[in-house]
Motif scaffolding. Structure first.
Motif, PDB file in Angstrom:
ATOM      1  N   ASN A  97       0.817  -1.217   0.000  1.00 14.88           N
ATOM      2  CA  ASN A  97       0.000   0.000   0.000  1.00 14.88           C
ATOM      3  C   ASN A  97       0.851   1.268   0.000  1.00 14.88           C
ATOM      4  O   ASN A  97       0.459   2.284  -0.554  1.00 14.88           O
ATOM      5  N   CYS A  98       2.004   1.195   0.647  1.00 11.27           N
ATOM      6  CA  CYS A  98       2.901   2.356   0.724  1.00 11.27           C
ATOM      7  C   CYS A  98       3.912   2.363  -0.420  1.00 11.27           C
ATOM      8  O   CYS A  98       4.740   3.269  -0.503  1.00 11.27           O
ATOM      9  N   ASP A  99       3.849   1.339  -1.269  1.00 14.59           N
ATOM     10  CA  ASP A  99       4.773   1.208  -2.398  1.00 14.59           C
ATOM     11  C   ASP A  99       6.231   1.259  -1.934  1.00 14.59           C
ATOM     12  O   ASP A  99       7.051   2.008  -2.466  1.00 14.59           O
ATOM     13  N   ILE A 100       6.520   0.475  -0.894  1.00  8.62           N
ATOM     14  CA  ILE A 100       7.866   0.405  -0.325  1.00  8.62           C
ATOM     15  C   ILE A 100       8.350  -1.040  -0.404  1.00  8.62           C
ATOM     16  O   ILE A 100       7.638  -1.956  -0.003  1.00  8.62           O
ATOM     17  N   ARG A 101       9.559  -1.212  -0.918  1.00  5.69           N
ATOM     18  CA  ARG A 101      10.168  -2.543  -0.921  1.00  5.69           C
ATOM     19  C   ARG A 101      10.769  -2.802   0.448  1.00  5.69           C
ATOM     20  O   ARG A 101      11.298  -1.902   1.094  1.00  5.69           O
ATOM     21  N   LYS A 102      10.737  -4.051   0.887  1.00  3.59           N
ATOM     22  CA  LYS A 102      11.250  -4.356   2.223  1.00  3.59           C
ATOM     23  C   LYS A 102      12.738  -4.074   2.342  1.00  3.59           C
ATOM     24  O   LYS A 102      13.236  -3.798   3.425  1.00  3.59           O
ATOM     25  N   ALA A 103      13.462  -4.060   1.230  1.00  3.98           N
ATOM     26  CA  ALA A 103      14.889  -3.724   1.254  1.00  3.98           C
ATOM     27  C   ALA A 103      15.118  -2.271   1.672  1.00  3.98           C
ATOM     28  O   ALA A 103      16.199  -1.918   2.158  1.00  3.98           O
ATOM     29  N   LYS A 104      14.104  -1.429   1.504  1.00  2.00           N
ATOM     30  CA  LYS A 104      14.209  -0.008   1.879  1.00  2.00           C
ATOM     31  C   LYS A 104      13.936   0.233   3.365  1.00  2.00           C
ATOM     32  O   LYS A 104      14.109   1.339   3.854  1.00  2.00           O
ATOM     33  N   ILE A 105      13.493  -0.788   4.079  1.00  2.00           N
ATOM     34  CA  ILE A 105      13.206  -0.659   5.507  1.00  2.00           C
ATOM     35  C   ILE A 105      14.515  -0.739   6.277  1.00  2.00           C
ATOM     36  O   ILE A 105      15.266  -1.702   6.149  1.00  2.00           O
ATOM     37  N   HIS A 106      14.794   0.279   7.079  1.00  2.12           N
ATOM     38  CA  HIS A 106      16.038   0.325   7.848  1.00  2.12           C
ATOM     39  C   HIS A 106      15.882  -0.287   9.234  1.00  2.12           C
ATOM     40  O   HIS A 106      16.798  -0.901   9.754  1.00  2.12           O
ATOM     41  N   SER A 107      14.733  -0.070   9.847  1.00  2.00           N
ATOM     42  CA  SER A 107      14.511  -0.535  11.214  1.00  2.00           C
ATOM     43  C   SER A 107      13.126  -1.153  11.332  1.00  2.00           C
ATOM     44  O   SER A 107      12.177  -0.670  10.712  1.00  2.00           O
ATOM     45  N   VAL A 108      13.036  -2.181  12.146  1.00  2.00           N
ATOM     46  CA  VAL A 108      11.750  -2.820  12.412  1.00  2.00           C
ATOM     47  C   VAL A 108      11.505  -2.714  13.911  1.00  2.00           C
ATOM     48  O   VAL A 108      12.247  -3.276  14.712  1.00  2.00           O
ATOM     49  N   VAL A 109      10.479  -1.950  14.276  1.00  2.00           N
ATOM     50  CA  VAL A 109      10.123  -1.754  15.675  1.00  2.00           C
ATOM     51  C   VAL A 109       8.926  -2.646  15.981  1.00  2.00           C
ATOM     52  O   VAL A 109       7.928  -2.631  15.262  1.00  2.00           O
ATOM     53  N   LEU A 110       9.038  -3.416  17.038  1.00  5.37           N
ATOM     54  CA  LEU A 110       7.956  -4.323  17.420  1.00  5.37           C
ATOM     55  C   LEU A 110       6.869  -3.560  18.169  1.00  5.37           C
ATOM     56  O   LEU A 110       7.159  -2.749  19.037  1.00  5.37           O
ATOM     57  N   VAL A 111       5.617  -3.842  17.809  1.00  2.69           N
ATOM     58  CA  VAL A 111       4.471  -3.153  18.397  1.00  2.69           C
ATOM     59  C   VAL A 111       3.457  -4.182  18.876  1.00  2.69           C
ATOM     60  O   VAL A 111       3.093  -5.081  18.131  1.00  2.69           O
ATOM     61  N   GLY A 112       3.013  -4.052  20.109  1.00  2.00           N
ATOM     62  CA  GLY A 112       1.973  -4.929  20.636  1.00  2.00           C
ATOM     63  C   GLY A 112       2.533  -6.124  21.382  1.00  2.00           C
ATOM     64  O   GLY A 112       3.666  -6.544  21.185  1.00  2.00           O
TER      65      GLY A 112
END
Length: 104
Positions: free
Chosen positions: A43-58
């Motif tokens: 939906n955001c037209d972002i490839r996962k390779a462009k993700i720098h950080s993954v913050v856990l929620v919940g």
């Protein structure tokens, strides 16, 4: 061991489940876990390779299997666990409120 008090008409339920059995029962749920992540990226037209950080929620992100799946999905990236997952939601809500009020 699962204990549920007063499950029906005052009766209690106690069930013993092995780790292997719980994993088997949960397999389908864990497989469905990544669908919303993939949908958000699409939906955001972002490839996962462009993700720098993954913050856990919940709270469910405290589960080791959830962490393994997310880390593997993001090609082994370390997951940020320095913030309490339940507090991340409050921080996100505060940031979103500031954006909506043109403060941020």
């Amino acid at each position: 061991m699962i204990d549920i008090d007063h499950i029906h008409e005052g009766m209690d339920l106690t069930v013993s489940v092995s780790r292997a059995r719980l994993a088997a029962l949960s397999r389908e749920l864990f497989c469905d876990l990544l669908e919303p992540v993939e949908r958000v990226l699409a939906n955001c037209d972002i490839r996962k390779a462009k993700i720098h950080s993954v913050v856990l929620v919940g709270a469910s992100t405290r589960m080791p299997r959830v962490q393994q799946l997310l880390s593997a999905f993001f090609d082994g990236k370390a997951l940020l666990k320095s913030i309490d997952p339940t507090e991340v939601i409050a921080h996100g809500a505060a940031i979103r409120t500031a954006i909506l009020q043109n403060v941020y």
